[in-house]
Design an enzyme around this catalytic site. Structure first.
Site, mmCIF file in Angstrom:
data_model
loop_
_atom_site.group_PDB
_atom_site.id
_atom_site.type_symbol
_atom_site.label_atom_id
_atom_site.label_comp_id
_atom_site.label_asym_id
_atom_site.label_seq_id
_atom_site.Cartn_x
_atom_site.Cartn_y
_atom_site.Cartn_z
ATOM 1 N N TYR A 1 0.761 -0.896 0.445
ATOM 2 C CA TYR A 1 -0.044 0.008 0.125
ATOM 3 C C TYR A 1 1.411 1.533 -0.467
ATOM 4 O O TYR A 1 0.524 2.254 -0.272
ATOM 5 C CB TYR A 1 -1.084 0.211 0.724
ATOM 6 C CG TYR A 1 -2.097 -0.184 0.561
ATOM 7 C CD1 TYR A 1 -2.434 -2.190 0.969
ATOM 8 C CD2 TYR A 1 -3.262 -0.243 1.223
ATOM 9 C CE1 TYR A 1 -3.795 -2.430 0.164
ATOM 10 C CE2 TYR A 1 -4.768 -0.243 1.256
ATOM 11 C CZ TYR A 1 -4.024 -1.782 0.768
ATOM 12 O OH TYR A 1 -6.271 -2.500 0.568
ATOM 13 N N LYS B 1 3.053 -15.325 1.664
ATOM 14 C CA LYS B 1 3.373 -16.216 1.066
ATOM 15 C C LYS B 1 4.788 -16.247 0.436
ATOM 16 O O LYS B 1 5.723 -15.821 -0.105
ATOM 17 C CB LYS B 1 3.182 -15.009 -0.621
ATOM 18 C CG LYS B 1 1.700 -15.289 -0.901
ATOM 19 C CD LYS B 1 0.758 -16.591 -0.798
ATOM 20 C CE LYS B 1 1.430 -16.839 -2.344
ATOM 21 N NZ LYS B 1 0.689 -18.094 -3.684
ATOM 22 N N ASP C 1 -3.160 -18.222 0.758
ATOM 23 C CA ASP C 1 -4.023 -18.229 -0.317
ATOM 24 C C ASP C 1 -4.991 -19.946 0.020
ATOM 25 O O ASP C 1 -5.994 -19.798 0.678
ATOM 26 C CB ASP C 1 -3.522 -19.091 -1.679
ATOM 27 C CG ASP C 1 -2.306 -19.395 -1.819
ATOM 28 O OD1 ASP C 1 -1.353 -19.871 -0.632
ATOM 29 O OD2 ASP C 1 -1.623 -20.079 -3.116
ATOM 30 N N ASP D 1 -6.438 -6.938 4.128
ATOM 31 C CA ASP D 1 -7.518 -6.652 3.730
ATOM 32 C C ASP D 1 -8.298 -7.434 2.946
ATOM 33 O O ASP D 1 -9.435 -7.319 2.812
ATOM 34 C CB ASP D 1 -6.783 -5.990 2.096
ATOM 35 C CG ASP D 1 -8.163 -4.892 1.420
ATOM 36 O OD1 ASP D 1 -9.085 -4.690 2.372
ATOM 37 O OD2 ASP D 1 -8.519 -4.878 -0.041
ATOM 38 N N ASP E 1 -11.691 -8.639 4.825
ATOM 39 C CA ASP E 1 -13.634 -8.952 3.446
ATOM 40 C C ASP E 1 -14.023 -10.849 3.828
ATOM 41 O O ASP E 1 -15.226 -10.764 3.902
ATOM 42 C CB ASP E 1 -13.192 -8.775 2.086
ATOM 43 C CG ASP E 1 -13.293 -7.483 2.075
ATOM 44 O OD1 ASP E 1 -13.835 -6.282 3.391
ATOM 45 O OD2 ASP E 1 -13.696 -6.536 0.405
HETATM 46 C C1 IPM Z 1 -9.947 -1.293 3.727
HETATM 47 C C2 IPM Z 1 -10.826 -0.799 2.980
HETATM 48 C C3 IPM Z 1 -9.525 0.165 1.941
HETATM 49 C C4 IPM Z 1 -8.258 -0.589 1.838
HETATM 50 C C5 IPM Z 1 -9.532 1.458 1.531
HETATM 51 C C6 IPM Z 1 -11.496 2.505 1.326
HETATM 52 C C7 IPM Z 1 -8.788 2.012 1.121
HETATM 53 O O1 IPM Z 1 -11.284 -1.844 1.419
HETATM 54 O O2 IPM Z 1 -10.330 -0.374 5.283
HETATM 55 O O3 IPM Z 1 -10.044 -2.029 3.884
HETATM 56 O O4 IPM Z 1 -8.213 -0.801 0.936
HETATM 57 O O5 IPM Z 1 -7.448 -0.671 2.793
HETATM 58 MG MG MG Z 2 -10.884 -3.691 2.076
#
Ligand code: IPM
Ligand code: MG
Length: 368
Positions: A142, A192, A225, A249, A253
């Site tokens: 990032y 990884k 993975d 990230d 999710d």
């Molecule tokens: C998160 C989001 C952010 C990220 C975006 C909005 C920059 O997806 O907080 O997980 O990628 O970190």
């Molecule tokens: Mg995210």
């Protein structure tokens, strides 16, 4: 002693709506529990761009550094899709994370009993699930340099750099081990190492920190993975997962969705302790700004409310108040009270964003 201070940055989309419900909780703590906060508000993301031409002003950045904790709603929306990369709403959030040095992002994935049917997985796979993903938040691909879009010969090349120092790995590993000590005593580290040198270093350093400082915590390593696969196969094998910024990230999710609703999950982003002993901290829901439902009273405020519960616990040492708030959320869910995202085949009482907040306040009242 001065009141604890909060900076509220509600942001874009459903951010302001869900934050309105958090303000109800803050108000309740003041009137019913005698716990007063000094609250100030500011802009972040697209709304800040609209007002000031930047997703985060220096003045707001300064306030974020000064307060005890920042509460953030969400940033972004289609209106801002065509903006230059440097002023996109997300840049405001990334600047907060980077300049406050919030290196440990805590993302619990917890399955609420009342919602176990909601998962795309079978109920027995997710019922009772309670894992904590610790995502490194201020480094990795990032932020690594070099980055950019360059011209090489007759074509362009997009470059980002995955980069981790030993100290960056060690400090987030410590956060994970500390949490594990208060939970199930297990950490699984994901990288990884089979293809990335940064992964090899990650594995070495996490193991060294564990061996030298946390011999009482069990540490395992998994390729990220395979970790994704195991998370969907049998998520209850995990307690704390520690991983880098990009894998975190994705995996957070995935884990969030296992639990049935992204609208339920909070997060805390923590840095080093300030002079008053509190960690630098920002709290935000895991979900985004959901522009498609913004302004319609459909949003689920629970993730944002539970983020405030995390603030009570991690910034203000008010674990009992955090427990009470989390319990109130559980009570309301058990009563069948449902925002639109939680409406399944089994039905329930449909409520708006504001009504959900009011029900949680009522459950708080009933707890006294
Ligand atoms: C998160 C989001 C952010 C990220 C975006 C909005 C920059 O997806 O907080 O997980 O990628 O970190
Ligand atoms: Mg995210």
């Amino acid at each position: 002693m001065a009141n604890p201070s909060l900076l509220i940055l509600a942001g874009d989309g459903i951010g302001p709506e869900v934050m309105t419900e958090v303000k109800k909780i803050i108000g309740w703590l003041g009137t019913k529990r005698g716990i007063a906060f000094d609250v100030e508000e500011g802009l972040v993301g697209g709304c800040s761009y609209d007002a000031h031409g930047t997703p985060l002003t220096d003045a707001t950045m300064e306030r974020a550094q000064a307060v005890d904790a920042v509460l953030l709603g969400a940033v972004g929306g289609p209106k801002y899709d065509d903006l230059d990369f440097s002023v996109k709403p997300e840049r405001g959030l990334l600047r907060l994370r980077k300049e406050m040095d919030l290196y440990a992002n805590l993302r619990p994935a917890q399955c609420f009993d009342a919602l176990a049917d909601f998962s795309s997985l079978k109920k027995d796979v997710v019922a009772g699930l309670d894992i904590m993903i610790v995502r490194e938040l201020t480094s990795g691909v990032y932020f690594g340099e070099p980055r950019g879009i360059f011209t090489e010969g007759n074509e362009r090349v997009g470059i980002n750099t995955q980069r981790y120092t030993e100290s960056e790995i060690a400090r987030v590993a410590r956060s994970a081990f500390e949490l594990a000590r208060k939970r199930g005593g297990k950490v699984c580290s994901m990288e990884k190492a089979n293809v990335m040198e940064s992964g090899i270093l990650w594995r070495e350093v996490t193991q060294k920190v564990r061996d030298e400082e946390y011999p009482d915590v069990a540490l395992t390593h998994m390729y990220a993975d395979a970790g994704a696969m195991q998370l969907t196969r049998w998520p209850k094998q995990f307690d704390v997962i520690v991983t880098d910024n990009l894998f975190g990230d994705l995996l957070s999710d995935l884990a969030a969705m296992l639990t049935g609703s992204l609208g339920m999950l909070p997060s805390a982003s923590l840095g080093a302790p300030m002079a008053n002993g509190r960690p630098k901290a920002l709290y935000e829901p895991v979900h985004g700004s959901a522009p498609d439902i913004a302004g319609q009273g459909k949003a689920n405020p629970i993730a944002c409310i539970l983020s405030f519960a995390m603030a009570l616990r991690y910034s203000f040492d008010m674990g009992a108040e955090a427990d009470r708030l989390e319990q109130a959320v559980e009570t309301v869910l058990a009563q069948g009270v449902r925002t639109a995202d939680l409406m399944g085949p089994e039905g329930g009482t449909p409520v708006s964003t504001a009504e959900m907040g009011a029900r949680i306040v009522a459950a708080l009242d009933a707890s006294l």
